[in-house]
Scaffold this active site. Structure first.
Site, PDB file in Angstrom:
ATOM      1  N   GLU A   3       4.137 -10.159  14.705  1.00 15.56           N
ATOM      2  CA  GLU A   3       3.525 -10.705  15.918  1.00 15.56           C
ATOM      3  C   GLU A   3       3.873 -12.191  16.038  1.00 15.56           C
ATOM      4  O   GLU A   3       4.242 -12.675  17.098  1.00 15.56           O
ATOM      5  CB  GLU A   3       2.014 -10.494  15.855  1.00 15.56           C
ATOM      6  CG  GLU A   3       1.344 -10.694  17.186  1.00 15.56           C
ATOM      7  CD  GLU A   3      -0.155 -10.463  17.105  1.00 15.56           C
ATOM      8  OE1 GLU A   3      -0.622 -10.003  16.046  1.00 15.56           O
ATOM      9  OE2 GLU A   3      -0.834 -10.769  18.092  1.00 15.56           O
ATOM     10  N   ARG A   5       0.825  -1.218   0.000  1.00 14.44           N
ATOM     11  CA  ARG A   5       0.000   0.000   0.000  1.00 14.44           C
ATOM     12  C   ARG A   5       0.851   1.257   0.000  1.00 14.44           C
ATOM     13  O   ARG A   5       0.427   2.319  -0.459  1.00 14.44           O
ATOM     14  CB  ARG A   5      -0.983  -0.011   1.175  1.00 14.44           C
ATOM     15  CG  ARG A   5      -2.261  -0.755   0.841  1.00 14.44           C
ATOM     16  CD  ARG A   5      -3.040  -1.134   2.059  1.00 14.44           C
ATOM     17  NE  ARG A   5      -2.483  -2.310   2.700  1.00 14.44           N
ATOM     18  CZ  ARG A   5      -2.567  -2.576   3.986  1.00 14.44           C
ATOM     19  NH1 ARG A   5      -3.196  -1.762   4.789  1.00 14.44           N
ATOM     20  NH2 ARG A   5      -2.029  -3.674   4.463  1.00 14.44           N
TER      21      ARG A   5
HETATM   22  P1  AMP Z   1       4.230  -2.372  11.733  1.00 14.81           P
HETATM   23  O1  AMP Z   1       5.480  -2.986  11.195  1.00 14.81           O
HETATM   24  O2  AMP Z   1       3.723  -3.079  12.971  1.00 14.81           O
HETATM   25  O3  AMP Z   1       4.393  -0.873  11.979  1.00 14.81           O
HETATM   26  O4  AMP Z   1       3.072  -2.571  10.663  1.00 14.81           O
HETATM   27  C1  AMP Z   1       2.969  -1.729   9.579  1.00 14.81           C
HETATM   28  C2  AMP Z   1       2.543  -2.438   8.333  1.00 14.81           C
HETATM   29  O5  AMP Z   1       1.493  -3.360   8.573  1.00 14.81           O
HETATM   30  C3  AMP Z   1       2.034  -1.447   7.308  1.00 14.81           C
HETATM   31  O6  AMP Z   1       2.542  -1.816   6.028  1.00 14.81           O
HETATM   32  C4  AMP Z   1       0.535  -1.550   7.386  1.00 14.81           C
HETATM   33  O7  AMP Z   1      -0.042  -1.499   6.095  1.00 14.81           O
HETATM   34  C5  AMP Z   1       0.247  -2.885   8.052  1.00 14.81           C
HETATM   35  N1  AMP Z   1      -0.663  -2.778   9.207  1.00 14.81           N
HETATM   36  C6  AMP Z   1      -0.347  -3.050  10.497  1.00 14.81           C
HETATM   37  N2  AMP Z   1      -1.392  -2.884  11.308  1.00 14.81           N
HETATM   38  C7  AMP Z   1      -2.422  -2.470  10.528  1.00 14.81           C
HETATM   39  C8  AMP Z   1      -3.803  -2.107  10.795  1.00 14.81           C
HETATM   40  N3  AMP Z   1      -4.331  -2.124  12.032  1.00 14.81           N
HETATM   41  N4  AMP Z   1      -4.562  -1.708   9.738  1.00 14.81           N
HETATM   42  C9  AMP Z   1      -4.036  -1.667   8.492  1.00 14.81           C
HETATM   43  N5  AMP Z   1      -2.760  -2.012   8.183  1.00 14.81           N
HETATM   44  C10 AMP Z   1      -1.949  -2.404   9.187  1.00 14.81           C
END
Ligand code: AMP
Length: 171
Positions: A96, A59
């Site tokens: 996770e 995205r």
């Molecule tokens: P992080 O590495 O935990 O910061 O996760 C970020 C990535 O996961 C991004 O590319 C987001 O598109 C996706 N992502 C994580 N959590 C969500 C959420 N609650 N809603 C939409 N996309 C998420």
């Protein structure tokens, strides 16, 4: 950003139970909202000497390519494993459950590049941290890590302490 905020759709239990997914597809589908997002990001970096916008799969690509077009910058893709055909730098980050890896072509960024990394959303910050590492491996300068949405409760900004972070909308 009120219009954009109003269009972000909350989807409970996607992609699995307990996750509140923030769906940006209605923002992309609304001409005025999509333009507001791109204009806000491009405006922020217009006078910062940025040479490359790097988008995180997948995205992030949508926003990063449009911002790169407006700014007249190059667009660089940070991809999941097995997608880039030429030699890459790679950075692994924790999910996770398990881990994932981001790659960038070794010749996509040069030492002189001033890079903005763009993704749709920051949650725990793991993905963005890996992206910042890739910019560092290429010897380029990270101008900022930018996001349309920041989920503040998940602590991404703390995880990226010391790195410049910007988001358009916080939840
Ligand atoms: P992080 O590495 O935990 O910061 O996760 C970020 C990535 O996961 C991004 O590319 C987001 O598109 C996706 N992502 C994580 N959590 C969500 C959420 N609650 N809603 C939409 N996309 C998420």
């Amino acid at each position: 950003m009120d219009l954009v905020r109003a269009l972000v759709r909350d989807v409970p239990d996607f992609p699995k139970k307990g996750i509140l997914f923030r769906d940006i597809t209605p923002v992309l589908g609304d001409a005025a909202a999509f333009r507001q997002v791109i204009d806000a990001l491009a405006g922020r970096y217009a006078d910062r000497g940025v040479t490359k916008i790097a988008g995180i799969e997948s995205r992030g690509f949508v926003f990063a390519s449009a911002v790169a077009y407006v700014l007249g910058c190059g667009f660089v893709i940070l991809r999941k494993p097995g997608k880039l055909p030429r030699p890459t730098y790679k950075a692994t980050y924790a999910l996770e459950y398990g881990q994932d890896t981001l790659h960038v072509h070794q010749d996509a960024l040069a030492a002189a590049d001033q890079v903005v990394v763009l993704d749709d959303l920051i949650a725990t910050g793991g993905t963005a941290k890996a992206a910042a590492e890739l910019v560092g491996m290429a010897g380029a300068t990270l101008v900022e890590l930018a996001f349309v949405i920041e989920l503040t409760a998940l602590g991404g900004r703390e995880r990226l302490r010391g790195l410049p972070v910007f988001s358009l909308l916080s939840y």
